[in-house]
Write an enzyme that holds these catalytic residues in place. Structure first.
Site, PDB file in Angstrom:
ATOM      1  N   ARG A   1      70.764  55.079  27.729  1.00 37.53           N
ATOM      2  CA  ARG A   1      70.723  53.631  26.898  1.00 37.53           C
ATOM      3  C   ARG A   1      72.141  53.557  26.340  1.00 37.53           C
ATOM      4  NH1 ARG A   1      71.617  51.785  21.491  1.00 37.53           N
ATOM      5  NH2 ARG A   1      70.316  50.061  21.077  1.00 37.53           N
ATOM      6  N   LEU A   2      72.865  52.587  26.696  1.00 34.99           N
ATOM      7  CA  LEU A   2      74.282  52.382  26.311  1.00 34.99           C
ATOM      8  C   LEU A   2      74.205  51.279  25.279  1.00 34.99           C
ATOM      9  CD1 LEU A   2      74.373  53.591  29.290  1.00 34.99           C
ATOM     10  CD2 LEU A   2      76.656  52.068  29.308  1.00 34.99           C
ATOM     11  N   ASP A   3      74.728  51.928  23.969  1.00 38.73           N
ATOM     12  CA  ASP A   3      74.852  51.290  22.939  1.00 38.73           C
ATOM     13  C   ASP A   3      75.860  50.104  22.649  1.00 38.73           C
ATOM     14  OD1 ASP A   3      74.145  51.158  19.714  1.00 38.73           O
ATOM     15  OD2 ASP A   3      76.074  51.454  19.780  1.00 38.73           O
ATOM     16  N   ALA A   4      75.289  49.025  22.316  1.00 40.44           N
ATOM     17  CA  ALA A   4      76.327  47.644  22.117  1.00 40.44           C
ATOM     18  C   ALA A   4      77.172  47.471  22.825  1.00 40.44           C
ATOM     19  CB  ALA A   4      76.699  47.960  20.566  1.00 40.44           C
TER      20      ALA A   4
ATOM     21  N   GLU B   1      72.087  47.932  25.473  1.00 40.00           N
ATOM     22  CA  GLU B   1      71.878  46.902  24.387  1.00 40.00           C
ATOM     23  C   GLU B   1      73.037  45.969  24.367  1.00 40.00           C
ATOM     24  OE1 GLU B   1      71.642  47.182  19.345  1.00 40.00           O
ATOM     25  OE2 GLU B   1      73.307  48.475  20.548  1.00 40.00           O
TER      26      GLU B   1
ATOM     27  N   HIS C   1      62.560  39.739  17.310  1.00 40.86           N
ATOM     28  CA  HIS C   1      62.526  38.621  16.331  1.00 40.86           C
ATOM     29  C   HIS C   1      61.465  37.531  16.110  1.00 40.86           C
ATOM     30  CE1 HIS C   1      66.231  40.751  15.987  1.00 40.86           C
ATOM     31  NE2 HIS C   1      67.139  39.690  16.299  1.00 40.86           N
TER      32      HIS C   1
ATOM     33  N   HIS D   1      64.881  51.735  15.408  1.00 40.54           N
ATOM     34  CA  HIS D   1      65.641  52.431  14.465  1.00 40.54           C
ATOM     35  C   HIS D   1      66.538  51.249  13.719  1.00 40.54           C
ATOM     36  CE1 HIS D   1      69.062  52.247  17.468  1.00 40.54           C
ATOM     37  NE2 HIS D   1      69.679  52.230  16.586  1.00 40.54           N
TER      38      HIS D   1
ATOM     39  N   GLY E   1      65.506  50.481  10.138  1.00 37.61           N
ATOM     40  CA  GLY E   1      66.676  51.269   9.397  1.00 37.61           C
ATOM     41  C   GLY E   1      67.745  50.381   8.677  1.00 37.61           C
ATOM     42  N   ASN E   2      67.891  49.324   9.527  1.00 37.48           N
ATOM     43  CA  ASN E   2      68.950  48.454   8.981  1.00 37.48           C
ATOM     44  C   ASN E   2      68.718  47.370   7.925  1.00 37.48           C
ATOM     45  OD1 ASN E   2      71.279  49.477  10.145  1.00 37.48           O
ATOM     46  ND2 ASN E   2      70.837  48.665  12.098  1.00 37.48           N
TER      47      ASN E   2
END
Length: 587
Positions: free
Chosen positions: A265-268, A302, A326, A392, A396-397
């Site tokens: 999974r590649l972040d941002a 992502e 959301h 997360h 978490g944020n």
């Protein structure tokens, strides 16, 4: 190859396997480092230094006889530094690296992977998943998750960072498993345990930035970065540089090959900017899909842009779908601050779009937003979207790390759980969600001195748009913040109720829904609003239909036609929070 040339095609061998220390199987190791501006580079190996030679692309290299387990480092213009592609460190991120042959593992079992449409993802933070916080301890619980119906474990990043505690997104050595979790061998044992239970293992990787402590590439290879362009984490990485592209592509192949992973999974990826004719992410996808490892390999992104482009290449199977999250979150909580504001205007209407098309925002005007986001993506398969009620990030944020069940009507959360696990998108649970976890998952780290102060103050500033979260943000550096984030410490009866709910839903998904998904989609979804907060959804497949009735705050205006149901929560005709599912194969 010059900086702006098109990189080699998937079958080309140029500039591959040039980073780090690589054994040849005959007692020799090849050492490589890209430091084009350095005047001198030497290999420090087991206490001795040997000069390295530089080629015209800026790579320094040397072949040397060595044994696994020896300490080594690179001496760059007189400064000793760890290998940025180290497979393991002797200690922290500032000290020497260790020679490790991760490719030599003899796997005890065969593994041919799993098809993507079978994926039920479980996002896991290794450090808090068990009391020990290690790969070895987590391995012992893999069968338990498989028995629930989980088919894929997604590990939050494991590339080593400074300190013991952290989420993993501030790693500076992306090839080295974090030592607080265990050794490379321990991680390979974990992967084998998960696969022995029938589950895929996916790793979250961070290719958009390095953490703030121990990233020495900035000093001796400034060409790795674009100083004139910045991301939220500092100077942007320059993906037009061939050596930079290879650093990350080699990393992806290393994890998939040496650790027998099923995907990444590649972040941002929206922060990975590359003006090259052949975008870095496309090349990475092509190179991964060209591998012949005897199993399907799944790449997930992502991407805040809601762009279908990478999925259209056929190299990426899915992207995290925050629009779905959301919509569900605002429907159940009524929150409307920050990035929730556009979704709070009509969350049920947005959820209808998400269940129909995948994304909500596809470039159309949105209430309260000046800019438009996304492009149409309904042509993608439903499995091209990873949907979640919690991650997360979204837990978490938050200032206090609140889980959804602490913010909304518990029966509404059960309905959302059922909707997530039975719709034909790819569902993802955040660890503990399968048992209705109520403990928070907070942001935590293990910085010291000035960096600790800056992190603490930054968290306070981060919530200026979320005033309802409160102003007392837990200190991310405090050990108790980490300890409070451990799941599985709640009421046993509550957890067993949720565990049974998850098990029943995933059993239904595996036995009845996935076979229909495998038969192929047979037209667009038919999703309608049947009341102010009620939805009817039908997903057609070649061999049958999946039909859901979803009440998220009110029953439908007209009671639905009574039909034999395969699963129910409450009474969909009368209860404000209710759910029913009909899986109807064609006869």
């Amino acid at each position: 190859m010059t900086k702006n040339d098109t990189p080699p095609a998937a079958g080309a061998a140029a500039s591959r396997n040039r980073w780090g220390a690589r054994p040849d199987g005959k007692g020799q190791w090849q050492f490589g480092l890209w430091a084009p501006a350095a005047e001198t580079v030497a290999l420090w190996l087991d206490g001795s230094e040997t000069p390295m030679t530089q080629d015209d692309e800026g790579f320094w290299s040397l072949a040397a006889k060595a044994e696994p387990g020896l300490e080594y480092a690179f001496v760059i213009d007189g400064e000793r530094r760890p290998d940025p592609a180290a497979r393991q460190q002797a200690g922290d991120v500032h000290g020497p690296s260790l020679l490790v042959d991760t490719a030599s593992r003899k796997w005890r079992s065969e593994w041919s992977g799993r098809a993507w449409d079978e994926a039920v993802i479980y996002e896991m933070h290794v450090g808090t998943f068990t009391e020990e916080g290690t790969f070895a301890a987590a391995a012992k619980r893999m069968q338990e998750l498989a028995d629930l119906g989980i088919t894929a474990i997604e590990l939050m990043p494991v590339g080593q960072w400074q300190g013991a505690r952290g989420w993993g997104y501030d790693g500076v050595l992306p090839y080295a498993p974090h030592p607080a979790y265990g050794t490379p061998k321990d991680m390979q044992e974990f992967v084998e345990a998960a696969q022995a239970a029938g589950m895929m293992v996916i790793l979250d990787v961070v290719y958009n930035h390095f953490g703030p402590d121990g990233a020495y590439l900035h000093a001796y290879a400034p060409e790795f970065f674009e100083e004139e362009r910045h991301t939220p984490w500092g100077a942007a990485i320059d993906f037009t540089e061939p050596a930079v592209r290879e650093y990350f592509i080699e990393n992806a192949i290393y994890w998939l090959r040496d650790y027998r992973l099923d995907g990444l999974r590649l972040d941002a990826v929206h922060q990975i900017i590359d003006p090259s004719p052949h975008h870095f992410l496309v090349e990475l996808g092509e190179r991964v899909q060209a591998l012949d490892l005897g199993r399907p390999l799944h790449l997930i992104t992502e991407d805040e842009r809601n762009e279908p482009e990478l999925r259209d290449t056929g190299c990426y199977v899915a992207s995290w779908n925050d629009d779905y999250h959301h919509s569900v979150h605002t429907a159940l909580t009524g929150e409307s601050e920050g990035y929730y504001a556009p979704f709070a205007h009509d969350p049920i209407g947005d959820l209808v779009l998400a269940l129909t098309r995948g994304h909500v925002e596809e470039g159309q005007p949105r209430h309260g937003k000046e800019t438009r986001r996304g492009r149409p993506a309904s042509h993608l398969p439903w499995t091209g979207f990873v949907n979640s009620n919690q991650t997360h990030d979204q837990v978490g944020n938050r200032a206090l790390g609140d889980r959804l069940i602490s913010l909304a009507d518990p029966r509404g959360v059960e309905v959302a759980h059922a909707m997530l696990l039975t719709s034909p998108f790819i569902p993802m649970l955040f660890m503990g969600e399968e048992v209705g976890e109520t403990a928070p998952f907070l942001f935590f780290c293990d910085h010291e001195g000035e960096l600790a102060r800056l992190t603490r103050e930054g968290r306070q500033r981060e919530f200026k748009d979320f005033l309802s979260f409160g102003e007392e943000v837990p200190d991310p550096n405090a050990p108790e913040t980490f300890e409070r984030s451990r799941p599985f410490q709640g009421d046993p009866a509550h957890m067993e109720h949720w565990r049974d709910l998850t098990r029943r839903l995933l059993s239904l998904r595996a036995e009845r829904i996935v076979p229909l998904m495998k038969s192929g989609r047979a037209g667009p979804a038919r999703v309608t609003r049947t009341g102010p907060r009620a939805i009817s959804a039908c997903w057609p497949f070649a061999e049958g239909l999946v039909v859901a009735r979803i009440n998220l705050g009110s029953p439908p205006d007209t009671p639905p036609t009574a039909e034999p149901e395969d699963f129910t929560i409450g009474d969909p005709a009368a209860d404000p929070f209710a759910f029913s599912l009909i899986v109807s194969p064609h006869k």
